[in-house]
Enzyme design. Structure first.
Site, short mmCIF file in Angstrom:
data_model
loop_
_atom_site.label_atom_id
_atom_site.label_comp_id
_atom_site.label_asym_id
_atom_site.label_seq_id
_atom_site.Cartn_x
_atom_site.Cartn_y
_atom_site.Cartn_z
N SER A 61 30.98 65.68 66.87
CA SER A 61 31.79 64.78 66.07
C SER A 61 33.27 65.22 66.15
O SER A 61 33.82 65.26 67.25
CB SER A 61 31.29 64.76 64.62
OG SER A 61 31.87 63.69 63.91
N ASP A 117 12.39 46.55 72.48
CA ASP A 117 11.77 47.86 72.68
C ASP A 117 11.09 48.00 74.04
O ASP A 117 11.13 49.05 74.66
CB ASP A 117 10.76 48.12 71.56
CG ASP A 117 10.25 49.55 71.53
OD1 ASP A 117 10.84 50.39 72.23
OD2 ASP A 117 9.29 49.83 70.81
N ASP A 120 12.39 48.86 78.59
CA ASP A 120 12.36 50.04 79.46
C ASP A 120 10.95 50.41 79.90
O ASP A 120 10.74 51.44 80.55
CB ASP A 120 13.01 51.24 78.75
CG ASP A 120 12.35 51.58 77.43
OD1 ASP A 120 11.31 50.98 77.11
OD2 ASP A 120 12.89 52.45 76.71
N VAL A 122 8.34 51.09 77.92
CA VAL A 122 7.61 51.91 76.95
C VAL A 122 7.89 51.39 75.54
O VAL A 122 9.04 51.27 75.14
CB VAL A 122 8.02 53.40 77.03
CG1 VAL A 122 7.27 54.21 75.98
CG2 VAL A 122 7.74 53.95 78.42
N VAL A 126 12.37 52.99 70.50
CA VAL A 126 13.67 53.52 70.95
C VAL A 126 14.22 52.62 72.05
O VAL A 126 13.49 52.25 72.98
CB VAL A 126 13.53 54.97 71.47
CG1 VAL A 126 14.85 55.45 72.08
CG2 VAL A 126 13.10 55.90 70.35
N ASP A 266 24.05 56.30 67.47
CA ASP A 266 25.07 56.87 66.58
C ASP A 266 25.71 55.74 65.78
O ASP A 266 26.35 54.85 66.34
CB ASP A 266 26.12 57.59 67.42
CG ASP A 266 27.07 58.44 66.57
OD1 ASP A 266 27.32 58.08 65.41
OD2 ASP A 266 27.56 59.45 67.09
N HIS A 305 23.99 60.31 64.73
CA HIS A 305 25.26 61.03 64.85
C HIS A 305 25.01 62.54 64.87
O HIS A 305 24.77 63.15 63.83
CB HIS A 305 26.19 60.67 63.70
CG HIS A 305 27.55 61.28 63.82
ND1 HIS A 305 28.36 61.07 64.91
CD2 HIS A 305 28.24 62.12 62.99
CE1 HIS A 305 29.48 61.73 64.75
NE2 HIS A 305 29.43 62.38 63.61
#
Length: 378
Positions: A61, A117, A120, A122, A126, A266, A305
């Site tokens: 940061s 989701d 990608d 999978v 994420v 983030d 973050h």
């Protein structure tokens, strides 16, 4: 170091007469870290009777920004720098952080992740690369999230604008928006009736640095004044606080190594600002192959973050930096893990040197790093 001032307020930027205290501003922006480094090395040499063989900087940061400041301004200070989620592009990102409250309201993170989701290959909650997600919040209109009222067309428009990022009144680009999959931390609401609640650091930037008026009321902000303050922030403070100079020739020439990483989810410092800087370094320093000899970037899907989020975060990246500096072994990947509340590792992934991404091989557990390999993005 306290970088020249005590406490967490930005009021140090103004002197007793209410004018900008440029010495204190420079102390906070870069001089304090450099002086800390000089004194630290002198103390070490006096105590041990010899100078340190290697000097390292590790920060995230604001700490990430300070590390890059050292590489840009004082390239002889450190042999290796680990910079996570760096708060570079400071005069832009802190004006950007008032964009959400300006257009306001919240929703949609979970819906965006659910919609994109599987891109990608999978289904793991994420987003490997949020830029490939084109989920339109219009699909949320009429839905009722948690205990809230139904989402309206106006709400969806606000969400879309936060994702798109700030623009000028003519529609042209100012800066990057919130990545899909990241939380709306900078677009919080409070009170009855609900009103926007901007970040305290962002308000300090506007009050003490830009308007130089501690009583400035952010609710008086308009699209026109926002654009004017954006330009002022970049022009007045870019050379001091920007920390985005892509010319790292001096750092490279003395053998310095710079390892960058940033979480894609983030919600405070948007990852595309770091990608933007990394790309400009490549352009300024003769292309990706030559820059890979001294600077590498690793993106962490689903990570917030500096830590947290749904994705695995880098594990011991500092060891990879030391190995690079002292043994010349440049990291191709960083090992990333996610732990449960007991500390047990429940998912591992390789983080690939940007722009490569971790691609599922098609067999094996999707929670094991060994089931993935680094490939070009789709």
């Amino acid at each position: 170091t306290d970088t020249g001032h005590e406490g967490g307020s930005g009021s140090f930027a103004l002197d007793a007469s209410g004018r900008l205290n440029w010495h204190a501003v420079r102390d906070n922006a870069y001089l304090g870290i450099h002086e800390m480094t000089v004194v630290g090395k002198a103390l070490t040499a006096t105590f041990y009777g010899r100078s340190p063989r290697y000097a390292y900087f590790n920060g995230c940061s604001t700490g990430g920004r300070q590390g890059l400041s050292e590489a840009q301004r004082y390239p002889a200070d450190y042999h290796g720098i680990l910079s996570g989620a760096p708060a570079i592009n400071w005069p832009k990102l802190h004006v950007e952080q008032l964009w959400g409250p300006l257009v306001m309201l919240e929703a949609a993170t979970a819906a965006a992740v659910a919609a994109c989701d599987g891109i990608d290959g999978v289904k793991d909650g994420v987003l490997e690369d949020p830029r490939r997600c084109s989920f339109d919040p219009k699909a949320l209109v009429g839905t009722v999230p948690n205990a809230c009222d139904a989402i309206t067309e106006a709400d969806a428009s606000v969400i879309r604008k936060i994702w798109e990022g700030p623009k000028r009144r003519d529609g042209s680009f100012l800066w990057y928006g919130l990545p899909r999959g990241a939380g709306f931390a900078l677009s919080a609401t409070d009170g009855t009736p609900l009103t926007a609640r901007p970040s305290g650091i962002t308000l300090d930037w506007f009050r003490y640095f830009l308007t130089q008026n501690p009583q400035w009321d952010w609710s008086t902000l308009t699209s026109a004044s926002y654009e004017q303050l954006w330009d002022q922030s970049v022009e007045q403070f870019g050379p001091v606080f920007g920390t985005d100079n892509p010319n790292l020739s001096a750092f490279k020439d003395r053998g310095g190594k710079l390892l960058l990483w940033h979480g894609w989810a983030d919600p405070l410092i948007y990852a595309e600002g770091t990608i933007d800087y990394f790309s400009r370094v490549q352009q300024a320093m003769d292309g990706p192959q030559k820059t890979a000899a001294f600077i590498r970037l690793f993106m962490a899907p689903g990570v917030g973050h500096c830590s947290g989020g749904t994705g695995p975060a880098p594990r011991q990246p500092f060891d990879s930096l030391v190995n690079w500096v002292e043994h010349g072994e440049a990291p191709e990947t960083l090992t990333a893990v996610r732990r449960d509340e007991t500390g047990k590792v429940v998912r591992s992934r390789p983080l690939c040197a940007y722009p490569l991404v971790a691609r599922y091989k098609g067999n094996g557990s999707t929670d094991e790093a060994s089931s993935f390999e680094c490939k070009a993005n789709f």
